[in-house]
Design an enzyme around this catalytic site. Structure first.
Site, PDB file in Angstrom:
ATOM      1  CD  GLU A  52      -2.679   1.402   2.472  1.00  0.00           C
ATOM      2  OE1 GLU A  52      -2.935   2.544   2.882  1.00  0.00           O
ATOM      3  OE2 GLU A  52      -3.098   0.368   3.048  1.00  0.00           O
ATOM      4  CB  SER A  96      -6.875  -9.624   4.972  1.00  0.00           C
ATOM      5  OG  SER A  96      -6.441  -8.398   4.447  1.00  0.00           O
TER       6      SER A  96
END
Length: 281
Positions: free
Chosen positions: A126, A262
């Site tokens: 990210e 996640s």
């Protein structure tokens, strides 16, 4: 029998669920191979399930070769998407909308002449994607110690990796104040991250054991484990229910469970069921 409680906010976030849905839809509709650019999310069980369905990770657009390339929830630099399109790949951009918000904020700061500091984990996918939108002078700062010896411009703008803590952002900002002429801070921490961290902290405070479920490569899950460990010494970070150890629950009256962004709901459910079997044995 101890009380088993799941944090009020835990598990897969909107961005992860959206990315999984987009990858599976691409697989169902494509007549050519479907790849994700790296693991779609930091969860090895989910990645293995996707591979069984024909969606395989590729390290880069060249490795994908042909067909469809799904950009994972973490996002990428603009150059990566341009490279994929130049190779004739059909690009499905599953970048989390909250990550896209960081990209836009970083690009806006750079366009307005700010040196951009990205508060986050150096090398994280990210963060690498954010840097690609933040201009040539952008730097990654993991904590206030990283600012030592770092040359700062007169105008500095700050954005933050979506899964960081507000406390870390505050420490970095405090260390920058006074060193620059103009400072602009855009808090891009995802609300879902903040909610999960607060819920995990509250549950850990009153639990004898905390189980944190999620991939070991998942930055947000590791931060949840850290937050819990600061409040409950008997905290264990697992990827799968098979890792549970009965000894962890000896004399426990309350067992708390949380999970990273996640981690699908079914993994949480499997863990709860396994703990129930272990403590009843």
């Amino acid at each position: 029998m101890p009380v088993i409680e799941v944090a009020r906010q835990a598990g897969a976030c909107y961005g992860v669920e959206r990315a999984l849905k987009m990858a599976l839809e691409a697989s169902d509709s494509a007549s050519q191979p479907v790849h994700t650019l790296g693991p779609l999310i930091h969860n090895p069980l989910v990645v293995a399930d996707l591979e069984e369905r024909g969606v395989r990770p590729a390290a880069d657009p060249a490795e994908a070769g042909s067909g469809t390339l799904v950009i994972r929830a973490h996002g990428v630099t603009p150059q990566v998407i341009a490279d994929a399109e130049a190779r004739g790949l059909a690009v499905v951009d599953a970048t989390c909308p909250y990550v896209k918000r960081v990209h836009r904020a970083a690009a806006r700061l750079a366009a307005e002449g700010y040196q951009v500091l990205v508060v986050g984990e150096s090398g994280h996918p990210e963060v690498q994607g954010i840097l690609g939108h933040a201009g040539e002078g952008a730097r990654v700062v993991s904590d206030e110690d990283d600012l030592a010896g770092l040359a700062l411009c007169d105008k500095v703008g700050v954005v933050v990796q979506t899964t960081q803590t507000a406390e870390r952002l505050a420490h970095v900002v405090a260390a920058v104040v006074g060193r620059v002429g103009e400072l602009r801070v855009i808090n891009t921490i995802c609300e879902a991250t903040s909610e999960r961290q607060a819920a995990a902290a509250e549950l850990a405070e009153r639990s004898d054991v905390m189980i944190v479920i999620g991939g070991r490569e998942s930055g947000n899950t590791r931060r949840l484990a850290q937050i819990c460990r600061e409040r409950c010494m008997n905290t264990h970070h697992i990827e799968d229910a098979a890792e549970l150890d009965a000894a962890w629950f000896d004399e426990a009256e309350r067992i708390g469970i949380t999970a990273g962004a996640s981690t699908p709901a079914e993994q949480i459910e499997r863990t709860v069921a396994q703990i129930e079997r272990v403590v009843a044995a």
